[in-house]
Design a protein around this motif. Structure first.
Motif, PDB file in Angstrom:
ATOM      1  N   ASN A  30       0.985  -1.138  -0.431  1.00 21.64           N
ATOM      2  CA  ASN A  30       0.407  -0.107  -0.022  1.00 21.64           C
ATOM      3  C   ASN A  30       1.050   1.006  -0.446  1.00 21.64           C
ATOM      4  OD1 ASN A  30       0.457  -0.535   2.547  1.00 21.64           O
ATOM      5  ND2 ASN A  30      -0.614   0.822   3.368  1.00 21.64           N
ATOM      6  N   LEU A  31       2.078   0.678   0.410  1.00 25.50           N
ATOM      7  CA  LEU A  31       3.372   2.322  -0.054  1.00 25.50           C
ATOM      8  C   LEU A  31       3.468   2.311  -1.101  1.00 25.50           C
ATOM      9  CD1 LEU A  31       5.377   1.914   4.064  1.00 25.50           C
ATOM     10  CD2 LEU A  31       3.291   3.133   3.160  1.00 25.50           C
ATOM     11  N   ASP A  32       3.609   3.505  -1.567  1.00 26.82           N
ATOM     12  CA  ASP A  32       4.609   4.794  -2.740  1.00 26.82           C
ATOM     13  C   ASP A  32       5.638   4.251  -2.754  1.00 26.82           C
ATOM     14  OD1 ASP A  32       4.198   6.467  -4.958  1.00 26.82           O
ATOM     15  OD2 ASP A  32       5.651   7.395  -3.309  1.00 26.82           O
ATOM     16  N   LEU A  43       9.070  -1.129   8.921  1.00 26.96           N
ATOM     17  CA  LEU A  43       8.220  -0.811   7.414  1.00 26.96           C
ATOM     18  C   LEU A  43       7.036  -1.098   7.442  1.00 26.96           C
ATOM     19  CD1 LEU A  43      11.248  -1.953   5.321  1.00 26.96           C
ATOM     20  CD2 LEU A  43       9.827   0.110   4.417  1.00 26.96           C
ATOM     21  N   ASP A  44       6.273  -2.301   8.880  1.00 25.84           N
ATOM     22  CA  ASP A  44       5.276  -3.011   8.263  1.00 25.84           C
ATOM     23  C   ASP A  44       4.868  -1.673   9.468  1.00 25.84           C
ATOM     24  OD1 ASP A  44       6.057  -5.319   7.339  1.00 25.84           O
ATOM     25  OD2 ASP A  44       6.610  -6.552   9.983  1.00 25.84           O
ATOM     26  N   ASN A  47       0.512   4.409   6.755  1.00 27.09           N
ATOM     27  CA  ASN A  47       0.726   4.679   6.052  1.00 27.09           C
ATOM     28  C   ASN A  47       1.406   5.740   5.705  1.00 27.09           C
ATOM     29  OD1 ASN A  47      -0.068   5.422   3.061  1.00 27.09           O
ATOM     30  ND2 ASN A  47      -1.379   6.701   3.033  1.00 27.09           N
ATOM     31  N   ILE A  48       2.988   6.049   6.374  1.00 26.14           N
ATOM     32  CA  ILE A  48       3.949   6.780   6.393  1.00 26.14           C
ATOM     33  C   ILE A  48       4.962   6.324   5.560  1.00 26.14           C
ATOM     34  CG2 ILE A  48       6.246   7.373   7.731  1.00 26.14           C
ATOM     35  CD1 ILE A  48       3.714   6.213   9.763  1.00 26.14           C
ATOM     36  N   THR A  71      15.877   7.325  12.387  1.00 19.04           N
ATOM     37  CA  THR A  71      14.694   7.533  13.282  1.00 19.04           C
ATOM     38  C   THR A  71      14.450   6.674  14.137  1.00 19.04           C
ATOM     39  OG1 THR A  71      13.190   8.076  11.434  1.00 19.04           O
ATOM     40  CG2 THR A  71      15.574  10.077  11.642  1.00 19.04           C
ATOM     41  N   TRP A  72      13.501   6.055  13.241  1.00 20.27           N
ATOM     42  CA  TRP A  72      12.883   5.067  14.027  1.00 20.27           C
ATOM     43  C   TRP A  72      13.351   4.438  15.487  1.00 20.27           C
ATOM     44  CZ3 TRP A  72       7.710   3.492  14.656  1.00 20.27           C
ATOM     45  CH2 TRP A  72       8.125   1.909  14.879  1.00 20.27           C
TER      46      TRP A  72
END
Length: 350
Positions: free
Chosen positions: A149-151, A305-306, A312-313, A165-166
């Motif tokens: 769903n990610l671009d 990533l999950d 939707n980031i 950063t995560w």
């Protein structure tokens, strides 16, 4: 071996230009990836220009790789042709040292193999070339699943800016209701704001530029603190549970240390260079901590990533052609991008 198109630099003083490079054949544990997008990281520029020393030419940068699986080795069962995947800063490690056993491959005690300007010491001894290219072959343990769903273009910088950063937000267990400061609104800082907001924190963008306030709030900051405003800094003194410091150069840390609560932490992720001295009393009088953080291991990067897929980031990007890379480098060093460049690799293939 397969010869493919790439862009790279032959010397520290030269622009990037078209090159032909070789990729190894797909081994039993390998995945062949058709690269569709690659982010542009400031580390790419430092390596191309040999700012940190140790660059071995030609350098083909790029460690924010997104693409589609086109071939898998016999031992690969968790990826298939057509999967949307990513490759970040690492493509191998020893897998046996204490750090690797703790899923901290970035701290491999026998030396991790980085995506470019490194040596494939466990495979064939060749140099690694990065994502400014049409295709890459990577060991299955260092390939990441990208939520569909990610671009894809916006997802590319997650492989470096995102995990950088995560990882500290995750490691220091930032949670709902925490007051989190993010210093600097650039490629790293804008991701820090997005993540901290999604984790439920009260996010304060800390900047020297009041004009960045509108953008910061659009990205998810609840407040903006202008660090040059002494009265505003005094108002926030001793109130932060956590501060993510993304400033990329040496700077005075005392003003930011003063913002921390007792037993709270400021983590540096940007300044890979000598820092200015700071007053020990700022740490002692409050049992405060100043720490550093690199990227994350493969497990943590997949978790990031999950999380991005669930919320939707993606990164805010400017999509460019491969042929525009040298101009993009100049713009990055002039802070003229919001907030990451991503290369559309179709432009190289054409």
């Amino acid at each position: 071996m397969t010869t493919i198109k790439a862009y790279g630099a032959s010397a520290s003083t030269e622009d990037l230009k078209p090159l032909d490079i070789e990729r190894r054949a797909v081994g039993k544990d390998d995945i062949k990836i058709d690269i569709t997008h690659c982010g542009v990281c400031h580390s790419d520029i430092h390596t191309v220009r040999n700012d940190w020393g140790g660059s071995s030419y030609p350098v083909v940068p790029g460690h924010e790789i997104i693409g589609k699986v086109v071939e898998v080795g016999d031992n690969v069962s968790n990826f298939k042709t057509g999967d949307l995947v990513g490759v970040g800063c690492l493509v191998d490690s020893c897998q046996t040292c204490p750090s690797c056993q703790k899923d901290l491959e970035q701290f491999c005690e026998n030396g991790a193999t980085f995506t470019y300007n490194s040596v494939n010491k466990h495979i064939d001894g060749t140099r690694t070339y990065g994502g400014y290219s049409t295709m890459v072959v990577v060991n299955k343990d260092f390939v990441l699943k990208v939520p569909e769903n990610l671009d894809p273009a916006g997802a590319a910088p997650l492989l470096c800016a995102g995990i950088t950063t995560w990882s500290p937000l995750s490691h220091w267990k930032v949670k709902k209701g925490d007051k989190v400061g993010v210093i600097g609104l650039g490629g790293l800082g804008h991701m820090g704001v997005k993540f901290a907001n999604a984790l439920g924190a009260h996010v304060v963008m800390i900047t020297t530029s009041p004009e960045k306030g509108k953008d910061a709030k659009a990205l998810g900051a609840h407040e903006v603190l202008v660090s040059k405003d002494e009265e505003d800094m005094k108002k926030h003194q001793g109130s932060f549970d956590f501060i993510l410091n993304t400033i990329p150069v040496g700077h005075k840390m005392d003003p930011y240390i003063n913002l921390l609560k007792i037993d709270s932490t400021m983590v540096l992720v940007g300044a890979v260079e000598p820092m200015e001295g700071f007053h020990g009393g700022g740490l002692i009088m409050g049992r405060k901590h100043v720490a550093g953080s690199l990227i994350g291991g493969i497990k943590e990067t997949q978790e990031m990533l999950d999380f991005c897929g669930e919320h939707n980031i993606t990164s805010d990007i400017e999509l460019i052609n491969m042929q525009d890379i040298n101009n993009a480098y100049d713009r990055v060093t002039s802070n003229d991008v919001k907030y990451r460049f991503v290369i559309d690799m179709a432009s190289l293939k054409d």
